[in-house]
Design a protein around this motif. Structure first.
Motif, short mmCIF file in Angstrom:
data_model
loop_
_atom_site.label_atom_id
_atom_site.label_comp_id
_atom_site.label_asym_id
_atom_site.label_seq_id
_atom_site.Cartn_x
_atom_site.Cartn_y
_atom_site.Cartn_z
N ASP A 259 23.94 -18.51 -16.57
CA ASP A 259 23.79 -19.53 -17.45
C ASP A 259 25.08 -20.58 -17.65
N GLN A 260 25.99 -20.08 -17.49
CA GLN A 260 27.24 -21.19 -17.68
C GLN A 260 27.24 -21.84 -16.44
N LYS B 235 31.70 -21.55 -24.60
CA LYS B 235 31.72 -23.25 -24.44
C LYS B 235 32.94 -23.77 -24.00
N VAL C 221 33.16 -23.18 -20.36
CA VAL C 221 32.34 -24.03 -19.55
C VAL C 221 32.66 -25.29 -19.38
N VAL D 210 26.74 -29.17 -24.85
CA VAL D 210 26.59 -27.79 -24.88
C VAL D 210 26.81 -26.93 -25.95
N ALA E 281 22.17 -28.33 -23.53
CA ALA E 281 22.09 -27.01 -22.82
C ALA E 281 22.54 -26.03 -23.88
N ARG F 284 33.75 -27.06 -16.04
CA ARG F 284 32.82 -28.46 -15.65
C ARG F 284 33.77 -29.53 -15.64
N LEU G 45 25.98 -34.83 -22.19
CA LEU G 45 25.57 -33.48 -22.06
C LEU G 45 25.94 -32.66 -23.18
N VAL H 130 25.45 -24.94 -16.41
CA VAL H 130 25.85 -26.13 -17.26
C VAL H 130 27.09 -26.59 -16.62
N ALA I 164 25.94 -29.24 -13.95
CA ALA I 164 25.09 -30.17 -14.31
C ALA I 164 25.45 -31.57 -14.17
N THR J 42 30.93 -35.04 -21.78
CA THR J 42 30.66 -33.41 -22.12
C THR J 42 30.91 -33.24 -23.56
#
Length: 723
Positions: free
Chosen positions: A204-205, A227, A230, A219, A594, A234, A217, A208, A211, A563
């Motif tokens: 699930d992470q 979070k 991520v 989160v 997300a 990211r 986006l 994100v 993406a 983000t």
């Protein structure tokens, strides 16, 4: 640097995991790690040679010099990454249904024959390693994740997606146990720095992290959902995967809630191979305009007014007030002739300023336009232009009139005038009610609070550097002196050249003469590295940002590639609207969302006590579900037990960190931190001691502070109430 050759074994498993160390389970890994170790040694030596060669090579000029420096920076960054790690560059391996095992690393690595030993975790080839699940195995038979301890594998965990992975004699023989490396890592001791968790990123992470970067986006997730993890991963992924975000295109800005938070996450991005990301707090964006200790606005009504986007926009008319051309003409007397400077001439000169140039830096442009108008008027009089130009610069009345109409303005003076001159504030913000104008006035106009930061930032960027004009003149003088000196040198070389071909005369060619000028001879100011624009901005704990504070970030990110990481249930001022509504109001139109729902950090025992605290104030709060129980119940006691609680925990734990939240702070040390709930946001500790939670206030703000404080714990929570 680490010693890369593998020891007798790359595996160093504790006795209880001895069954995992049998040759048939680790033999293939041992061979592969030996190849990785050998290639690492060769790569480090090769990089050192290439860096030395680049530094000794001819630099050239302009673009060649820039390209050389960028190449040295790239090679040095990779060298630091390889030196920082040894075999633990490898995160794990995956065995596809078809083909050979693929090993995933922090960076890609190939041997001299081009055989890929590690694929970069950010590459498409590595995506199944993070994204495969039993419901969607993404073509994998199995996956193995390593846990490294001091450069050797201290544990590993196999996941089997297809029974063929268990076949005798196959490449993918798997060791199955009842506890994954990921879940095991959740209960490990915390330190003063966040660790990257590449090897245990969950599906699930990972979705994100990978993406796209177009638009914003959001989160969203409750405490412990990863979070921040991520957001950091990211950031590294986007810099690798999206060429539009590279350092040449503006790069990435990462904005955190506090300096303790930034110190906590400081190692993560370098460990992921990214060292060029700018990190800051909102306070950092205003530079040295205010001190380090800026308090919150004491009056909630004033804070609410300054939180609006509209009041920040009042900075623009406040600046334009200092750009009004004189409406009366004047006679400019010179030794050669008298020149009339009319109101139309003033208006023409003031209109010449480039709209994109800040006020203070445009001042020279306006002055030059004014001088040009006067020089044109003097053409008919046959006046020497350079002498007239110097005379105008020394004309007291002209200079005074110009300075009064277009003065150099400090950002602090401009914003301070809004809080001390009611008529000025009414002029710049005519929508304000009389009571609001009076409310915004204060005795010390420069007693700055956090609510002033957005206005100071807007003023700073709109006004520009008040020293720019003086610095430009110094640079021009230095450049002229440099050119004159080199001209004298060239003349001397030509005069003394007795060669038959008179080669030195070529130095008088314009291009060669210009090439001799040293571009570094003129003194310059350090660039404002946080001014932007940035190609992408990442902001953590974004639920706390006001509309005014959002303008500080959007001003630096014209692409609106963002983000945004946050949890509406952790907003101290409340957050009743949706993310889409909030962001569209501040100027972000393209918004994706997300949601992370699994709490990987906080034990269920702690969440069972923290959940009612937040639901009592925010019944619709998005409370995540914990994946584990620690077996340690929440302890309750009295404030008098605080020192004993800490002493007992320190005696029982050789590693890990504790945090005391809610009491008068004491000096922190390596093992025990003393923080407010606000400064604790985004951080995590093995032990959290919440002191007198009842004193943290009522309503949403108090509930959020208690909820945030309680959910920082990864192992144990102790709640101490008043006597």
């Amino acid at each position: 640097m680490p010693s890369h050759p593998a020891p007798q074994s790359a595996f160093h498993l504790p006795e209880r995991l001895a069954p995992k160390g049998v040759p048939e389970l680790v033999r293939a890994d041992e061979r592969h790690f030996a190849d990785v170790a050998r290639t690492l040694e060769e790569s480090v030596a090769d990089l050192e040679e290439r860096i030395d060669a680049a530094r000794l090579g001819a630099a050239g000029f302009n673009q060649e010099l820039m390209d050389r420096d960028l190449e040295i920076h790239r090679l040095t960054a990779r060298l630091r990454t390889l030196r920082r790690f040894g075999l633990d560059l490898c995160l794990g391996r995956m065995v596809p249904v078809e083909g050979e095992p693929v090993y995933v690393g922090r960076v890609g690595l190939a041997d001299r024959d081009g055989r890929r030993l590690l694929v970069d975790w950010r590459s498409p080839a590595a995506e199944p390693f993070f994204g495969a699940t039993h419901a969607e195995p993404m073509g994998l038979l199995s996956r193995r994740r390593y846990r490294w301890t001091q450069g050797r594998v201290g544990d590993y965990w196999d996941e089997v997606f297809d029974a063929r992975a268990l076949e005798e004699g196959g490449h993918a023989r798997a060791a199955l146990d009842d506890q994954s490396a990921f879940v095991a890592s959740l209960g490990s001791s915390r330190s003063a720095r966040m660790r990257d968790v590449l090897a245990t990123i969950q599906a699930d992470q990972d979705a994100v992290i990978r993406a796209g970067s177009r638009g914003a986006l959001v989160v969203e997730g409750g405490p412990g959902t990863g979070k921040t993890v991520v957001a950091l991963h990211r950031t590294a992924y986007l810099l690798y995967a999206d060429p539009r975000l590279g350092h040449r295109r503006g790069g990435v800005l990462f904005v955190g809630p506090s300096r303790p938070y930034l110190a906590y996450v400081a190692d993560v991005l370098p460990n992921l191979g990214e060292e060029g990301v700018r990190t800051c707090t909102l306070r950092d964006l205003v530079g040295d305009l205010v001190g380090d200790d800026v308090d919150d606005e004491p009056d909630p009504a004033v804070a609410a007014l300054k939180a609006t986007r509209q009041l920040v926009e009042a900075v623009e008319p406040a600046v334009r007030f200092h750009e009004e051309p004189p409406t009366e003409g004047m006679e400019v007397e010179t030794p050669w002739c008298d020149l009339w400077l009319g109101a139309d001439d003033w208006a023409e000169a003031f209109a010449s300023a480039d709209p994109g140039v800040p006020h203070n830096e445009a001042r020279d442009e306006v002055w030059e336009a004014l001088v040009a108008i006067l020089l044109d008027k003097a053409d008919e009089e046959d006046v020497p232009s350079e002498q007239l130009r110097r005379a105008l610069a020394q004309h007291d009345e002209l200079v005074d009139r110009f300075t009064g109409a277009w003065p150099l303005v400090e950002p602090t003076d401009l914003v301070g005038d809004l809080w001390s001159v009611p008529a000025y504030l009414r002029l710049c913000a005519p929508w304000l009610a009389p009571d609001d104008v009076r409310r915004l006035q204060r005795a010390d106009p420069q007693a700055w609070t956090t609510s002033d930061l957005p206005l100071l930032d807007a003023a700073r960027l709109r006004l520009g550097d008040p020293d720019a004009s003086r610095r430009r003149r110094r640079q021009e003088a230095a450049a002229r002196a440099e050119q004159e000196e080199r001209a004298r040198v060239v003349d001397h070389l030509v005069e003394t050249d007795d060669s038959e071909m008179q080669l030195m005369s070529m130095l008088r060619v314009g291009d060669l003469r210009a090439a001799l000028v040293d571009p570094d001879a003129a003194p310059g100011a350090d660039p404002d590295l946080l001014a932007g624009p940035f190609a992408h901005v990442v902001v953590d704990e974004a639920q706390e940002l006001t509309d005014a504070e959002w303008q500080m970030l959007l001003r630096r990110c014209p692409s609106r590639s963002l983000t945004i990481v946050g949890d509406r249930a952790q907003a101290r001022r409340g957050f009743t609207e949706s993310w889409e509504e909030r962001l569209r109001r501040v100027g972000v139109d393209r918004v994706g969302l997300a949601t992370l729902t699994v709490n990987y950090r906080t034990p269920a025992e702690v969440m069972e006590e923290a959940t009612p605290v937040i639901l009592a104030a925010l019944p619709d709060a998005n409370v995540p579900t914990s994946v584990r129980r620690s077996g340690v119940p929440v302890r309750h006691g009295r404030v008098a037990e605080l020192d004993d609680v800490l002493a007992e925990w320190l005696a029982a734990h050789d590693e890990g960190t504790a945090c005391v939240i809610g009491t008068a702070p004491r000096p922190s040390d390596a093992r025990v931190r003393w923080l407010t709930p606000t400064l604790a946001k985004g951080l995590e500790f093995d032990l959290v001691v919440l002191v007198e939670p009842e004193r943290l206030g009522d309503g949403v703000e108090g509930a959020v502070d208690r909820y945030v404080a309680m959910t920082r714990a990864t192992q144990q929570l102790v709640v101490l109430s008043a006597e």
